[in-house]
Scaffold this motif. Structure first.
Motif, short mmCIF file in Angstrom:
data_model
loop_
_atom_site.label_atom_id
_atom_site.label_comp_id
_atom_site.label_asym_id
_atom_site.label_seq_id
_atom_site.Cartn_x
_atom_site.Cartn_y
_atom_site.Cartn_z
N PRO A 1 -23.56 112.99 17.79
CA PRO A 1 -25.00 112.79 17.61
C PRO A 1 -25.84 113.45 18.70
N ALA A 2 -25.28 113.65 19.87
CA ALA A 2 -26.03 114.31 20.93
C ALA A 2 -25.05 114.98 21.89
N LYS A 3 -25.58 115.89 22.66
CA LYS A 3 -24.76 116.64 23.60
C LYS A 3 -23.99 115.71 24.54
N GLU A 4 -24.68 114.68 25.00
CA GLU A 4 -24.05 113.77 25.96
C GLU A 4 -22.85 113.04 25.39
N ASP A 5 -22.87 112.82 24.08
CA ASP A 5 -21.82 112.00 23.47
C ASP A 5 -20.44 112.63 23.57
N VAL A 6 -20.38 113.93 23.76
CA VAL A 6 -19.08 114.57 23.95
C VAL A 6 -18.42 114.01 25.21
N ARG B 1 -13.01 118.37 15.56
CA ARG B 1 -13.64 117.51 16.57
C ARG B 1 -13.03 117.77 17.95
N ALA B 2 -11.70 117.86 17.99
CA ALA B 2 -11.01 118.11 19.26
C ALA B 2 -11.39 119.49 19.81
N ARG B 3 -11.49 120.48 18.90
CA ARG B 3 -11.83 121.83 19.33
C ARG B 3 -13.22 121.87 19.97
N ILE B 4 -14.16 121.17 19.33
CA ILE B 4 -15.51 121.11 19.89
C ILE B 4 -15.50 120.41 21.24
N ALA B 5 -14.83 119.29 21.32
CA ALA B 5 -14.79 118.52 22.57
C ALA B 5 -14.15 119.35 23.68
N ASP B 6 -13.03 120.00 23.38
CA ASP B 6 -12.36 120.82 24.39
C ASP B 6 -13.28 121.92 24.91
N ALA B 7 -13.88 122.64 23.97
CA ALA B 7 -14.76 123.75 24.35
C ALA B 7 -15.90 123.23 25.22
N ALA B 8 -16.47 122.10 24.82
CA ALA B 8 -17.62 121.55 25.55
C ALA B 8 -17.21 121.14 26.96
N ILE B 9 -16.15 120.37 27.09
CA ILE B 9 -15.73 119.88 28.41
C ILE B 9 -15.39 121.05 29.33
N GLU C 1 -20.52 128.12 19.53
CA GLU C 1 -19.94 129.47 19.50
C GLU C 1 -18.49 129.44 19.97
N ALA C 2 -18.27 128.78 21.11
CA ALA C 2 -16.92 128.71 21.69
C ALA C 2 -15.96 127.96 20.78
N ALA C 3 -16.47 126.98 20.04
CA ALA C 3 -15.59 126.20 19.17
C ALA C 3 -15.54 126.80 17.77
N ASP C 4 -16.25 127.92 17.58
CA ASP C 4 -16.27 128.63 16.30
C ASP C 4 -16.76 127.77 15.14
N VAL C 5 -17.87 127.07 15.40
CA VAL C 5 -18.56 126.36 14.32
C VAL C 5 -20.05 126.63 14.48
N SER C 6 -20.82 126.25 13.49
CA SER C 6 -22.26 126.44 13.61
C SER C 6 -22.85 125.32 14.46
N LYS C 7 -24.02 125.61 15.02
CA LYS C 7 -24.70 124.60 15.84
C LYS C 7 -24.92 123.32 15.03
N ARG C 8 -25.25 123.50 13.77
CA ARG C 8 -25.50 122.34 12.92
C ARG C 8 -24.26 121.46 12.77
N THR C 9 -23.11 122.12 12.72
CA THR C 9 -21.85 121.36 12.57
C THR C 9 -21.57 120.53 13.82
#
Lengths: 205, 205
Positions: B63-68, B23-31, B49-57
């Motif tokens: 729940p949505a892009k904004e929620d990050v 979760r932290a990896r995704i959030a970091d990559a997104a921000i 891609e940047a967080a090395d997970v699938s889009k589905r994950t």
DNA sequence: ACGCATTATTGCACTAAATGCAGAATTTAG
DNA sequence: CTAAATTCTGCATTTAGTGCAATAATGCGT
């Protein structure tokens, strides 16, 4: 300049009238469907079909699906700011907003508006927009106050607008969660909320 | 002997730890991407891609892009409500919120948080959510106050929370529009805003 | 009435967000 | 080591929203 009498209906030509009508037709169709089936269960294709326009045309009138609902709710802003501007000379800012609020609520609060408010609250995507709308309303109210009382401290007027719109928001919630209230009760209910508001604020420090 | 690990800190197993890390990896990559390219210019595929997970994950975690962005900003709620609960016995509600606000701001206001706030303001889709977040914060603050002062009039505490969060919102705007302010200035700035707030509110009626 | 510029409407193709589902991979417990 | 639970992934699908170019309707001057 030529003969003016040649173009009498210069105020609103057929083009503008049609545009207004089309917009209203789309909005009506959308709101009707939303209230019947819920916001997310209605597709833009469906709305476009019901309003007899193409899906592409829908987006020519509203930038997003949510904006139909938001635009519908915006009927309150005009009356409120106009009521602020129209008060008697002697009036102080605090009295002006209280009177204006009462005035505008009397004009715009209908059973339908409460139904739409309930729809908004029950749809997360719309609830966020709803709050944004309150902030815009707060800004408009501040502008109206600032225009009428240019000598007053702007920050003070800003806080006044913030407090009053906040009270409107909380008051509306209270109203919705209280059973058996009818539109006729709005004036007395509003009075009660305002009395409580000033009393509680006076107690702060 | 290997039985040292027999009873490891069962509080958090590998599964929960990995989940938190992902979760932290995704959030970091997104921000990071949002701040570099803007919110709308970044796709979920890119983040995944940047967080090395699938889009589905990605959608399994948010729940949505904004929620990050929203989740990132929520770091303020915890410190604020805890600070309300942790004050000395003698304290009155008004003093409690003022101290709590100062406390929480000191803990969470960083250059990064201001950068994110600017990003939010510059993105319509996020600005709406931002306002929704303020309302949630107001609710949490009210709950914390109500828990600590059960004998006080709930509506009064609700209005207190409304006024204070409103001041936070307006104060933040003022801060953003004033050049040359640094995070060190936050305490004094906050003091100033509060002084002005109580002064202006006292003048109402 | 007629042509010309402006604006409204439409269809089509395309991007991207979000959801459902079923199977593979991983972790935990026994 | 095995079985159950959980997480991750790929794939298909729906829907919102945008860009573009062709077409239709409207307004305006002559």
């Amino acid at each position: 300049m030529k003969d003016v009498s040649r173009t009498p209906p210069a105020l609103e030509g057929r083009r503008e009238r049609k545009r207004r009508e089309t917009r209203a037709r789309i909005a009506d169709a959308a709101i009707t469907l939303f209230l019947r089936k819920g916001f997310t269960a209605v597709t833009v294709d469906e709305i476009a079909e019901a309003a007899d326009v193409s899906k592409r045309t829908f987006f020519d009138y509203f930038p997003a699906k949510e904006d139909v609902v938001i635009a519908w709710q915006d009927k309150f802003t005009g009356p409120l700011t106009e009521a602020v501007a129209a008060g008697p000379q002697s009036e102080a800012p605090v009295q002006a907003v209280e009177r204006a609020m009462l005035d505008a609520l009397g004009k715009t609060a209908t059973p339908e508006s409460f139904a739409i408010h309930a729809l908004v609250q029950g749809t997360p995507a719309l609830a966020a927009r709803e709050q944004h709308k309150y902030v815009l309303l707060e800004t408009r109210l501040f502008e109206a106050l600032h225009a009428r009382y240019p000598q007053e401290n702007p920050l003070g007027l800003r806080l006044l607008a913030m407090v009053v719109i906040g009270a409107l928001r909380i008051g509306t919630e209270e109203w919705q969660s209280t059973e058996g209230l009818k539109p006729e009760d709005i004036p007395s209910f509003t009075h009660k909320v305002f009395r409580m508001l000033w009393r509680q604020l006076a107690k702060l420090r």
